[in-house]
Design a protein around this motif. Structure first.
Motif, mmCIF file in Angstrom:
data_model
loop_
_atom_site.group_PDB
_atom_site.id
_atom_site.type_symbol
_atom_site.label_atom_id
_atom_site.label_comp_id
_atom_site.label_asym_id
_atom_site.label_seq_id
_atom_site.Cartn_x
_atom_site.Cartn_y
_atom_site.Cartn_z
ATOM 1 N N GLY A 1 0.897 -1.287 0.178
ATOM 2 C CA GLY A 1 -0.072 0.135 -0.071
ATOM 3 C C GLY A 1 0.985 1.292 -0.019
ATOM 4 O O GLY A 1 1.888 1.416 -0.510
ATOM 5 N N GLU A 2 0.303 2.406 0.445
ATOM 6 C CA GLU A 2 1.003 3.522 0.613
ATOM 7 C C GLU A 2 2.137 3.808 1.612
ATOM 8 O O GLU A 2 1.714 3.512 2.773
ATOM 9 N N ASN A 3 3.190 4.249 1.070
ATOM 10 C CA ASN A 3 4.262 4.630 2.060
ATOM 11 C C ASN A 3 4.667 6.192 1.711
ATOM 12 O O ASN A 3 5.043 6.314 0.581
ATOM 13 N N ARG A 4 4.656 7.187 2.686
ATOM 14 C CA ARG A 4 4.972 8.319 2.460
ATOM 15 C C ARG A 4 6.249 8.853 3.073
ATOM 16 O O ARG A 4 6.506 8.395 4.276
ATOM 17 N N PHE A 5 7.047 9.622 2.534
ATOM 18 C CA PHE A 5 8.206 10.069 2.914
ATOM 19 C C PHE A 5 8.237 11.725 2.684
ATOM 20 O O PHE A 5 7.866 12.152 1.489
ATOM 21 N N GLU A 6 8.800 12.420 3.727
ATOM 22 C CA GLU A 6 9.234 13.812 3.726
ATOM 23 C C GLU A 6 10.686 13.948 3.515
ATOM 24 O O GLU A 6 11.101 13.564 4.704
ATOM 25 N N ILE A 7 11.263 14.421 2.472
ATOM 26 C CA ILE A 7 12.788 14.756 2.425
ATOM 27 C C ILE A 7 13.163 16.167 2.323
ATOM 28 O O ILE A 7 12.602 16.691 1.257
ATOM 29 N N GLN A 8 13.867 16.579 3.117
ATOM 30 C CA GLN A 8 14.658 18.057 2.844
ATOM 31 C C GLN A 8 16.093 17.777 2.918
ATOM 32 O O GLN A 8 16.681 17.360 3.944
ATOM 33 N N THR A 9 16.703 18.193 1.978
ATOM 34 C CA THR A 9 18.413 18.192 1.813
ATOM 35 C C THR A 9 18.812 19.188 0.746
ATOM 36 O O THR A 9 18.120 19.841 0.403
ATOM 37 N N ASP A 10 20.027 19.147 0.673
ATOM 38 C CA ASP A 10 20.814 19.957 0.043
ATOM 39 C C ASP A 10 21.260 19.243 -1.356
ATOM 40 O O ASP A 10 21.004 18.138 -1.714
ATOM 41 N N SER A 11 21.730 20.083 -2.306
ATOM 42 C CA SER A 11 22.412 19.554 -3.804
ATOM 43 C C SER A 11 23.265 18.401 -3.555
ATOM 44 O O SER A 11 23.539 18.094 -4.636
ATOM 45 N N VAL A 12 24.068 18.411 -2.609
ATOM 46 C CA VAL A 12 25.113 17.517 -2.390
ATOM 47 C C VAL A 12 24.473 16.158 -2.584
ATOM 48 O O VAL A 12 25.238 15.051 -3.170
#
Length: 169
Positions: free
Chosen positions: A17-28
């Protein structure tokens, strides 16, 4: 503990089913040093697992700094884009056949690395000819003055009027 590659997922650890992820990162983390990011890259990822099939929907938001294609000024460009991809599990090779068929293309094995999808989606979202403003007048072809800052004194007023859309008759 922070992961070294926030875009690396292990399908065996996903729930059906559904797996949600929130990612905040830089260009590296996506190996994109060619762009100047003014905000972190934010990704909202949904990985929908059905059997061995993974349907991915990813919203990507960030801001980058570009150069105006007409006057060379700074452009602060908001990037809001989306990627949708379906992944299928790589099929096992049948030793009796000795080689892989075209239908046996590998999409993922034990891991799913989304870095290249993020990188390619961002690159495709960058405007080819960014403008600092919609009515940018550019540079004077004679003296190089920025016409957005005012008329220049080099005598190419007729050309400047044409750029502004004015006509003398």
């Amino acid at each position: 503990m922070k992961r070294e590659n926030p875009f690396l997922f292990f399908p065996k650890q996903l729930e059906q089913g559904e797996n949600r992820f929130e990612i905040q990162t830089d260009s590296v983390h996506i190996e994109l040093a060619g762009l100047s990011f003014t905000e972190p890259i934010r990704c909202s990822i949904i990985l929908f697992l059905t059997g061995a099939r993974i349907d991915m929907n990813m919203d990507i938001n960030t801001r980058i700094q570009l150069e105006c294609s007409q006057c060379g000024g700074v452009v602060d460009q908001k990037i809001e884009t989306n990627a949708e991809v379906t992944f299928l599990q790589a099929l096992e090779r049948n030793d009796d056949e000795g080689e892989l068929k075209a239908s046996d293309l590998e999409f993922y094995t034990e891991e799913l690395d989304l870095r290249s999808i993020v990188r390619d989606t961002l690159l495709l979202s960058v405007p080819i000819a960014p403008l600092c403003r919609e009515d940018c007048l550019g540079l004077c072809p004679t003296c190089g003055a920025n016409l957005n800052l005012g008329a220049c004194d080099c005598g190419s007023e007729k050309l400047q009027a044409q750029q502004r859309g004015e006509s003398n008759g």
